[in-house]
Design a protein around this motif. Structure first.
Motif: not given
Ligand SMILES: Nc1ncnc2c1ncn2[C@@H]1O[C@H](COP(=O)(O)OP(=O)(O)O)[C@@H](O)[C@H]1O
Ligand SMILES: [Mg+2]
Length: 274
Positions: A70, A74-75, A80-81, A83-85, A87
């Protein structure tokens, strides 16, 4: 020493700074990674956003391909938001939003979107309160990815290599900054200019440094980053130079730059004063 205010305490958005210069090989990625790590080392919460499809900053921070499933791609496409990407890295207080090579397709994929230059700003907005500093490592071009970074940023940090064409390159990025100011981001500041790959045995380095200071005055950081082999070795170990060899001239210079930068922002009380 006073205790730094922690990110999230005030709920204020962290400062978002694009590290940009349309020229490749001038030290953007090196400066983004090592400054981010040094600021994190000083106790601030830092997010490094890798906007370059080459993904050098992501690699420099030790993220293998498995950790990029991710990514910013994708952002930016709205899948995806942000925050989900994000690390974590091996450095405390330092997180990364990784790049993948697919990012290079964003230019084409967003061609029909009238708001394409605001994708990064909108994506990072909900994240900013969790960080003191968000550094964005830009690709060596002035395409849609760099424009996204400049449109999102509070300030632009410009690494300049101490070489003959430095001033020419500087006027080009300054013109782009002006264009973005007139367009989507009137408050965009010149955060500072960092002289990189300085070689004290080379008279030209001194001349370039003097010219740039004459032209840009106090916007040029006093700290100069020397040409240092440890700096160029550190990426292949997936470590910022301060982790790879804390005592080398390069690590000392980036730690110094971080202190100078935080001092310019008003030191540990910046967030409370804001
Ligand atoms: N101060 C320095 N001393 C020695 N090598 C450096 C220094 N800064 C950068 N480099 C090396 O120069 C190359 C280009 O730097 P990089 O940060 O990737 O530039 P950019 O992101 O602007 O393309 C890299 O191989 C990097 O390791
Ligand atoms: Mg780079």
């Amino acid at each position: 020493m006073s205790v730094p205010a922690r990110a999230g305490e005030t709920g204020a958005p962290g400062r978002l700074v694009a590290v940009a210069n349309q020229k490749g090989g001038v030290g953007k990625t090196t400066t983004a990674v090592n400054l981010a790590a040094a600021v994190a080392e000083a106790g601030r919460e830092v997010l490094l956003v890798d906007v370059d499809p080459q993904g050098n900053a992501t690699t420099h921070l030790g993220l293998g391909h498995a950790k990029r499933r991710v990514s910013l791609y994708d952002v930016l496409l709205g899948r995806v938001p942000a925050a989900n990407a994000v690390q974590p890295t091996e450095i405390a207080n330092l997180a990364v939003l990784p790049s993948v090579v697919d990012l290079s397709a964003v230019e084409v994929e967003l061609a029909q979107d009238a708001e394409r230059n605001l994708r990064l700003r909108n994506a990072l907005e909900p994240l900013r309160a969790a960080y003191d500093l968000v550094l964005v490592d830009c690709p060596p071009s002035l395409g849609v990815l760099t424009v996204n970074a400049l449109a999102a940023a509070d300030g632009v940090l410009i690494p300049l290599q101490c070489e003959f064409f430095a001033l020419e390159g500087l006027s080009m990025i300054l013109r782009t900054v002006d264009r973005v100011r007139r367009g989507s981001n009137p408050k965009l500041k010149i955060e500072g200019i960092v002289l990189t790959m300085y070689d004290r045995r080379n008279n030209l380095s001194d001349q370039v440094a003097a010219d740039v200071r004459g032209f840009m005055g106090a916007r040029v950081f006093e700290t100069v980053i020397p040409r240092n082999v440890r700096i160029s070795e550190a990426p292949s170990y997936g470590q910022p130079v301060g982790r790879y060899d804390v005592q080398c001239a390069g690590a000392i210079a980036y730690a110094h730059l971080a202190r100078e930068y935080l001092g310019r922002l008003g030191g540990p009380d910046r967030r409370r004063a804001a």
